[in-house]
Design a protein around this motif. Structure first.
Motif, PDB file in Angstrom:
ATOM      1  N   GLY A  51      71.916 -28.007 -17.148  1.00 30.89           N
ATOM      2  CA  GLY A  51      72.317 -26.687 -16.699  1.00 30.89           C
ATOM      3  C   GLY A  51      73.715 -26.381 -17.196  1.00 30.89           C
ATOM      4  N   TYR A  53      77.346 -24.720 -16.122  1.00 32.76           N
ATOM      5  CA  TYR A  53      78.136 -24.292 -14.976  1.00 32.76           C
ATOM      6  C   TYR A  53      78.738 -22.920 -15.251  1.00 32.76           C
ATOM      7  CZ  TYR A  53      81.297 -24.342 -11.023  1.00 32.76           C
ATOM      8  OH  TYR A  53      81.939 -24.020  -9.857  1.00 32.76           O
ATOM      9  N   LEU A  54      78.484 -21.974 -14.339  1.00 34.82           N
ATOM     10  CA  LEU A  54      78.952 -20.598 -14.510  1.00 34.82           C
ATOM     11  C   LEU A  54      80.231 -20.309 -13.743  1.00 34.82           C
ATOM     12  CD1 LEU A  54      75.516 -18.797 -14.095  1.00 34.82           C
ATOM     13  CD2 LEU A  54      76.670 -19.445 -16.222  1.00 34.82           C
ATOM     14  N   ARG A  58      77.890 -21.910  -9.159  1.00 32.73           N
ATOM     15  CA  ARG A  58      76.580 -21.489  -9.676  1.00 32.73           C
ATOM     16  C   ARG A  58      76.266 -22.180 -11.002  1.00 32.73           C
ATOM     17  NH1 ARG A  58      76.815 -15.914 -10.972  1.00 32.73           N
ATOM     18  NH2 ARG A  58      78.926 -16.436 -11.537  1.00 32.73           N
ATOM     19  N   ALA A  60      73.320 -22.101 -14.264  1.00 28.07           N
ATOM     20  CA  ALA A  60      72.158 -21.505 -14.927  1.00 28.07           C
ATOM     21  C   ALA A  60      71.361 -22.652 -15.543  1.00 28.07           C
ATOM     22  CB  ALA A  60      72.598 -20.525 -16.009  1.00 28.07           C
ATOM     23  N   HIS A  61      70.057 -22.659 -15.297  1.00 24.23           N
ATOM     24  CA  HIS A  61      69.220 -23.729 -15.840  1.00 24.23           C
ATOM     25  C   HIS A  61      67.806 -23.231 -16.055  1.00 24.23           C
ATOM     26  CE1 HIS A  61      67.414 -24.810 -11.776  1.00 24.23           C
ATOM     27  NE2 HIS A  61      68.418 -24.015 -11.454  1.00 24.23           N
ATOM     28  N   LYS A  78      62.620 -16.609  -5.739  1.00 23.15           N
ATOM     29  CA  LYS A  78      63.916 -17.233  -5.451  1.00 23.15           C
ATOM     30  C   LYS A  78      63.835 -18.342  -4.412  1.00 23.15           C
ATOM     31  CE  LYS A  78      66.861 -13.392  -6.714  1.00 23.15           C
ATOM     32  NZ  LYS A  78      67.830 -12.401  -6.267  1.00 23.15           N
ATOM     33  N   SER A  96      61.313 -20.167 -16.515  1.00 23.80           N
ATOM     34  CA  SER A  96      62.310 -19.102 -16.502  1.00 23.80           C
ATOM     35  C   SER A  96      63.696 -19.714 -16.326  1.00 23.80           C
ATOM     36  CB  SER A  96      62.020 -18.113 -15.367  1.00 23.80           C
ATOM     37  OG  SER A  96      62.066 -18.777 -14.115  1.00 23.80           O
ATOM     38  N   VAL A  97      64.701 -18.933 -16.662  1.00 23.25           N
ATOM     39  CA  VAL A  97      66.080 -19.348 -16.445  1.00 23.25           C
ATOM     40  C   VAL A  97      66.471 -18.864 -15.058  1.00 23.25           C
ATOM     41  CG1 VAL A  97      68.472 -19.095 -17.195  1.00 23.25           C
ATOM     42  CG2 VAL A  97      66.644 -19.304 -18.888  1.00 23.25           C
ATOM     43  N   ARG A  98      66.976 -19.780 -14.256  1.00 20.63           N
ATOM     44  CA  ARG A  98      67.391 -19.452 -12.892  1.00 20.63           C
ATOM     45  C   ARG A  98      68.880 -19.689 -12.741  1.00 20.63           C
ATOM     46  NH1 ARG A  98      63.410 -20.361  -8.318  1.00 20.63           N
ATOM     47  NH2 ARG A  98      65.283 -20.924  -7.212  1.00 20.63           N
ATOM     48  N   VAL A  99      69.487 -18.963 -11.841  1.00 18.35           N
ATOM     49  CA  VAL A  99      70.875 -19.218 -11.449  1.00 18.35           C
ATOM     50  C   VAL A  99      70.818 -19.652  -9.994  1.00 18.35           C
ATOM     51  CG1 VAL A  99      73.162 -18.240 -11.089  1.00 18.35           C
ATOM     52  CG2 VAL A  99      71.805 -17.545 -13.076  1.00 18.35           C
ATOM     53  N   ASP A 100      71.205 -20.909  -9.777  1.00 15.93           N
ATOM     54  CA  ASP A 100      71.163 -21.491  -8.437  1.00 15.93           C
ATOM     55  C   ASP A 100      72.519 -22.080  -8.089  1.00 15.93           C
ATOM     56  OD1 ASP A 100      68.428 -21.062  -7.702  1.00 15.93           O
ATOM     57  OD2 ASP A 100      67.831 -22.663  -9.056  1.00 15.93           O
TER      58      ASP A 100
END
Length: 125
Positions: A51, A53-54, A58, A60-61, A78, A96-100
């Motif tokens: 992933g 790091y944003l 958060r 993104a992965h 979600k 899909s690309v998720r932001v967690d």
């Protein structure tokens, strides 16, 4: 019309929900541990999950998941990803690309920072 729009923005932003202090502390802790753009690794049993790091706690992965293919319900998507969703996503070759949050990304595993950026930047010098 512009002053009315500006006034609406002021009122909308002032009524936004505040982040609890515990959440702010977590975000600051992660911002001290990681830099924006760091490539994070989480070792899994059969593979390594990556992933980016944003900032602000958060990540993104990319995640294999069947649900975005069969449903457009963003609230449902979600929610916590289950093993069934993951396995069906692998079989269907979709994801899909998720932001967690960092915790959701790691799912209890140790997080490593991939050192490749530093290795490559040292070679360029």
């Amino acid at each position: 019309m512009f002053p009315l729009q500006l006034l609406a923005l002021v009122f909308i932003s002032s009524t936004a929900p505040e982040t609890p202090p515990e959440e702010e502390e977590k975000k600051q802790k992660f911002d001290l541990m990681f830099r924006r753009g760091d490539l994070l690794e989480v070792p899994r049993t059969l593979f390594t999950h990556f992933g980016i790091y944003l900032g602000g706690g958060r990540v993104a992965h990319f995640i294999r998941d069947i649900l975005p293919v069969v449903s457009g319900d963003t609230i449902l998507i979600k929610q916590i990803v289950t093993n069934t969703r993951l396995i069906l996503g692998v079989l269907a070759k979709c994801g899909s690309v998720r932001v967690d949050s960092v915790e959701d990304f790691a799912y209890g595993a140790e997080i490593l920072v991939n050192p490749m950026d530093k290795v490559l930047s040292d070679r360029v010098k």
